[in-house]
Design an enzyme around this catalytic site. Structure first.
Site, mmCIF file in Angstrom:
data_model
loop_
_atom_site.group_PDB
_atom_site.id
_atom_site.type_symbol
_atom_site.label_atom_id
_atom_site.label_comp_id
_atom_site.label_asym_id
_atom_site.label_seq_id
_atom_site.Cartn_x
_atom_site.Cartn_y
_atom_site.Cartn_z
ATOM 1 N N LYS A 193 0.897 -1.189 0.145
ATOM 2 C CA LYS A 193 0.243 0.052 -0.090
ATOM 3 C C LYS A 193 1.033 1.287 0.115
ATOM 4 C CE LYS A 193 -3.650 -2.505 2.116
ATOM 5 N NZ LYS A 193 -4.708 -2.724 3.413
ATOM 6 N N GLN A 201 -4.586 -1.263 9.224
ATOM 7 C CA GLN A 201 -4.687 -2.692 8.815
ATOM 8 C C GLN A 201 -5.122 -3.613 9.758
ATOM 9 O OE1 GLN A 201 -3.765 -3.270 5.612
ATOM 10 N NE2 GLN A 201 -3.764 -5.407 5.943
ATOM 11 N N ASP A 258 -10.733 2.684 3.343
ATOM 12 C CA ASP A 258 -11.297 1.481 3.196
ATOM 13 C C ASP A 258 -12.601 1.236 3.024
ATOM 14 O OD1 ASP A 258 -8.932 -0.449 3.451
ATOM 15 O OD2 ASP A 258 -8.692 -0.080 5.552
#
Ligand code: GUN
Length: 281
Positions: free
Chosen positions: A52, A96, A119
């Protein structure tokens, strides 16, 4: 022979488009930054987080890395998120998952400001998707829509069967296909005669987390098959939830594993980051 849906190529196209968009924004004095939080040192999470950060660098967005010890308290993480929520230089915040067991994952997700939730996991963004309003969309299902559209596969009017009902993939996937005017059936572990239901699909999307579960018997001749699963086999090779060797000869189009859905998740995360910069989402 089925058309191979090339996620590697399509994700590159999307990242290159975003790179140009970011450069144009920079020329207008608009710069972006994303905060990437990892709690603990789970090796798989470290790989994802690194990828990422690399993608941010590729498209020209600054990333700030927060690597917290496994022993970090929930309150310390919530305090960090609060600080990042209030930092005007930060457009996107990503924590995460999974977080360590002593933390409440839902509480962490809810703590992220919805307008920085790249997200698309916050209930406000999920709710916006349900009612068809603007908001961030979960990256993997958003990536599947791009794979279909950019491969010239029509969705409207088609019967789409989604196997799996997770919050991150199955549920948002079903809503996105509905938004694209498909007729949607959602299947899960309690579905009776899963095979018969799957066999009705014009577009079959599988996100169950079971290696090679979908064999030829589940697939209608000429169906489009999207495989969200990824597993490491005993021989070291990767495979999906679909038995590719069996299904490929009868499908019209199919995603490979690796190189299908996988690369799209990060491309769509980058898309969400750019939307966070422009306030589009
Ligand atoms: N863990 C597994 N997939 C994801 C994802 O898409 N986002 C975050 N934040 N954590 C994950």
């Amino acid at each position: 022979m089925a058309q191979l849906i090339d996620g590697k190529q399509i994700s590159k196209e999307i990242k290159d488009e975003l790179k140009e968009k970011v450069a144009a924004l920079k020329a207008q004095g608009i710069e972006g930054a994303m905060a990437v939080i990892q709690v603990g040192e789970d090796p798989a999470s470290s790989v994802y987080v690194n990828n990422k950060k690399k993608a941010c660098e590729y498209i020209g967005i600054r990333s700030e890395s927060y690597e917290l010890a496994e022993s970090t308290s929930e309150q310390e993480l919530l305090d960090l998120i609060e600080r990042l929520n209030n930092d005007p230089k930060i457009n996107g915040i990503l924590c995460q998952l999974p977080v360590p067991a002593h933390m409440d994952e839902n509480k962490i997700i809810r703590a992220i400001a919805p307008e920085k939730d790249v997200d698309g996991f916050h209930t406000q963004n999920v709710g916006a998707l349900v009612v068809g309003q603007k908001g961030f969309v979960s990256c993997t299902p958003a990536g599947v829509i791009q794979l279909l559209k950019r491969s010239g596969i029509e969705i409207a009017g088609k019967h789409c069967v989604v196997v799996g009902r997770s919050n991150i993939v199955g549920k948002p996937m079903s809503l996105l296909m509905l938004k694209e005017h498909a007729t949607v059936t959602i299947c899960h572990s309690r579905t009776s005669d899963l095979q018969a239901v799957c066999k009705q699909a014009d577009i079959l999307i599988v996100a169950v987390g079971k290696p090679k579960m979908i064999t030829a018997d589940y697939v209608k001749e000429g169906a489009v098959v999207i495989d969200v699963g990824i597993h490491r086999q005993e021989n070291g090779k990767l495979c999906g939830d679909v038995d590719f060797e069996q299904v490929e000869p009868i499908a019209r189009a199919i995603t490979p594993v690796p190189g299908g859905v996988g690369p799209m998740t990060i491309a769509m995360l980058m898309n969400n980051c750019v939307q966070a910069m422009t306030g589009e989402a």
